[in-house]
Write a protein that holds these residues in place. Structure first.
Motif, PDB file in Angstrom:
ATOM      1  N   GLU A  62       0.131  14.410 -11.122  1.00 27.04           N
ATOM      2  CA  GLU A  62       1.481  15.742 -10.982  1.00 27.04           C
ATOM      3  C   GLU A  62       2.536  15.231 -11.383  1.00 27.04           C
ATOM      4  O   GLU A  62       3.053  15.689 -12.401  1.00 27.04           O
ATOM      5  N   ARG A  63       3.024  13.806 -10.875  1.00 34.35           N
ATOM      6  CA  ARG A  63       3.931  13.385 -10.728  1.00 34.35           C
ATOM      7  C   ARG A  63       3.984  11.922 -11.939  1.00 34.35           C
ATOM      8  O   ARG A  63       4.857  11.787 -12.425  1.00 34.35           O
ATOM      9  N   CYS A  71       0.724  -1.553   0.039  1.00 34.52           N
ATOM     10  CA  CYS A  71      -0.423  -0.103  -0.161  1.00 34.52           C
ATOM     11  C   CYS A  71       0.984   1.315  -0.081  1.00 34.52           C
ATOM     12  O   CYS A  71       0.298   2.318  -0.431  1.00 34.52           O
ATOM     13  N   ALA A  72       2.572   1.125   0.392  1.00 31.52           N
ATOM     14  CA  ALA A  72       2.860   2.484   0.261  1.00 31.52           C
ATOM     15  C   ALA A  72       3.382   2.866  -0.791  1.00 31.52           C
ATOM     16  O   ALA A  72       4.542   3.006  -0.959  1.00 31.52           O
ATOM     17  N   SER A  73       2.046   3.209  -1.634  1.00 31.38           N
ATOM     18  CA  SER A  73       2.723   3.695  -2.910  1.00 31.38           C
ATOM     19  C   SER A  73       4.086   4.661  -3.260  1.00 31.38           C
ATOM     20  O   SER A  73       4.611   4.898  -3.800  1.00 31.38           O
ATOM     21  N   LEU A  74       3.670   5.884  -2.526  1.00 39.61           N
ATOM     22  CA  LEU A  74       4.984   6.800  -3.051  1.00 39.61           C
ATOM     23  C   LEU A  74       5.393   6.424  -1.231  1.00 39.61           C
ATOM     24  O   LEU A  74       6.035   7.771  -1.362  1.00 39.61           O
ATOM     25  N   GLY A  75       5.433   6.134  -0.899  1.00 42.45           N
ATOM     26  CA  GLY A  75       7.084   6.003  -0.052  1.00 42.45           C
ATOM     27  C   GLY A  75       6.208   5.874   1.332  1.00 42.45           C
ATOM     28  O   GLY A  75       5.015   6.137   2.005  1.00 42.45           O
ATOM     29  N   TYR A  99       4.980   7.178 -15.147  1.00 48.78           N
ATOM     30  CA  TYR A  99       6.986   6.192 -14.285  1.00 48.78           C
ATOM     31  C   TYR A  99       6.880   4.833 -14.423  1.00 48.78           C
ATOM     32  O   TYR A  99       7.604   4.717 -14.426  1.00 48.78           O
ATOM     33  N   VAL A 100       5.418   4.125 -13.997  1.00 41.72           N
ATOM     34  CA  VAL A 100       5.919   3.345 -13.439  1.00 41.72           C
ATOM     35  C   VAL A 100       5.999   2.333 -15.366  1.00 41.72           C
ATOM     36  O   VAL A 100       6.615   1.170 -15.210  1.00 41.72           O
ATOM     37  N   GLN A 101       5.071   2.980 -15.823  1.00 40.60           N
ATOM     38  CA  GLN A 101       5.514   2.101 -17.818  1.00 40.60           C
ATOM     39  C   GLN A 101       7.068   1.736 -17.423  1.00 40.60           C
ATOM     40  O   GLN A 101       8.160   1.130 -18.541  1.00 40.60           O
TER      41      GLN A 101
END
Length: 461
Positions: free
Chosen positions: A351-352, A66-70, A357-359
């Motif tokens: 926004e990011r 779940c901590a996708s944004l760290g 980015y994952v791709q």
């Protein structure tokens, strides 16, 4: 707090010992924790967490997927603080709603697939699943099909641990000892080609056999008794099992043929994990209902949701109107702080350009993962986007598993942990789901540690 009690706590030289005396851990061997203590995590930064001894670890499973944004996204902390000061709590009962909860529902209607138009909020994936089950039953009562109530799920699926959710979850440890499953829950096969294909069976043939088995089960149970089919796009806790080629393309027409609702469990796959916003987009799924959690708020607040198609909503609304209320809900469902954090999470994703980015980064992740298939312990390496698994085998040619008493997966995990990497081993399946913000250098560091752990354990066997 009484002064003597305060002094008693201070006498402990380890929080791990204190925890072992008072904490019943979920999904953990309680005897081992009582004897050895727990790993106490004190802080986090980026993709890493730190324990009470100051040791740093790469979190290769993003906590619990779940901590996708760290672990140090300041914007989410600030969003929670702002909402706590403005309105720290309110509910959505009796036709009321906090501002961020209303906004989040509208936002989800714009990004979810297949025209999901209404959203119900809860606090966990398990609560979302249980709510979806109740909604399926409620809907069929509303449209005059009171006998259409059975729920189909798949071997090795994971749909939470509430009584109904765990009756769909088809993992041994989540059912044994709990008198589960309860009635109305039916199991079909797991579409894991590597593990369950017959000798000489092509992958498309395997998928066709899985679809035929599903239809056979529906006919045996009685199509008029089957209400819904629940499926994860990728089966997460059951081993990160990707659907076999063409599987969902064959499954969905069968569900339509027998008027069975398709409930897609996006609790793990949702919000960029697969390289699309939802796993449903990755596999061209058309859900009637969808459950989501985890990446919804990047794990910074407990929140989940059930998305409903307009057709399902209209049925539920008609019966709710007749009864005087839709009699279901949770005190903390749609909590304003959780909703505010979820909204800010979604803003950050956009926004990011997190999906893009994952791709961009996932070929590196998948390449390093699949290279380990050539390791002497490696059986199948599988994954998509930033989620994947390595299955360990004793014999590559026959796919023979290791004797469970050897604990090979546990040994690899412990060796990797000793060198600063956390992930999850489901037996001898090593599961990875790092934060979506991971860099190429961090991917290399993660798999370097894993490769060394595999070498060390292989040398000891």
């Amino acid at each position: 707090m009484p002064e003597d009690r305060k002094l008693e706590i201070e006498q402990y030289n380890s929080l791990s010992r204190l925890d072992a005396q008072h904490h019943l851990h979920p999904n953990t061997n309680p005897i081992q924790v009582a004897e050895n203590g727990a790993m106490i995590v004190t802080s986090g930064e980026g993709i890493r967490v730190r324990d009470e001894d100051g040791k740093s670890y790469i979190e290769g499973l993003a906590g619990l997927w779940c901590a996708s944004l760290g672990f140090s996204e300041e914007r989410l902390v600030e969003a929670a603080e702002r909402q706590l000061r403005e309105l720290p709590y309110y509910h959505s009962f009796f036709g009321r709603a906090p501002v961020p909860t209303a906004k989040l529902a509208e936002f989800l209607s714009r990004i979810t697939p297949n025209s999901l138009t209404k959203f119900f909020f809860a606090c966990s994936g398990s609560e979302a699943i249980d709510s979806a089950i109740k909604m399926v039953w409620y809907y069929n009562n509303a449209i005059g099909r009171p006998q259409k109530k059975k729920i189909i799920s798949r071997l090795n699926s994971y749909h939470g641990v509430t009584v109904a959710g765990a009756s769909m979850t088809r993992i041994r440890i989540n059912q044994e000892g709990f008198d589960l499953p309860i009635e109305r829950f039916v199991q079909v096969d797991c579409p894991h080609y590597y593990r369950f294909a017959m000798d000489g069976e092509a992958e498309e043939e395997f998928s066709a056999r899985m679809a035929d088995r599903l239809e056979q089960t529906i006919l045996e149970e009685g199509p008029d008794t089957i209400a819904a089919f629940f499926a994860e796009p990728i089966q997460g806790a059951g081993g990160i099992i990707l659907p076999s080629k063409g599987y969902f393309d064959l499954i969905q027409p069968i569900l339509k043929k027998y008027d069975i609702l398709f409930v897609v469990d996006e609790v793990i796959c949702g919000f960029g994990r697969t390289g699309e916003m939802f796993g449903s987009e990755t596999y061209n799924l058309r859900p009637d209902l969808m459950t989501m959690a985890k990446g919804l708020s990047a794990g910074y607040q407990p929140i989940s949701a059930v998305g409903l198609s307009e057709e399902v909503y209209r049925g539920i609304a008609s019966l709710g109107g007749e009864k005087g209320a839709f009699g279901h809900g949770f005190t903390y469902g749609g909590h304003p702080v959780a909703a505010a954090v979820a909204l800010e999470t979604q803003k950050i994703y956009q926004e990011r350009k997190i999906v893009s980015y994952v791709q961009t980064i996932s070929p590196k992740f998948q390449g390093r993962l699949r290279a380990l298939q050539e390791h002497p312990l490696g059986g199948e390496a599988r994954g998509v986007g930033l989620i994947g698994a390595l299955e360990l085998v004793a014999n590559k040619a026959t796919k023979e598993r290791f004797d469970p008493s050897l604990g090979v997966g546990v040994k690899v995990f412990e060796e990797a942990k000793r060198n600063g990497l956390l992930f999850r081993n489901a037996g001898d399946q090593l599961l990875f789901c790092p934060p979506l913000i991971i860099t190429e250098d961090e991917i290399d560091e993660m798999f370097d540690i894993l490769g060394n752990a595999l070498d060390t354990v292989a040398g000891r066997l």
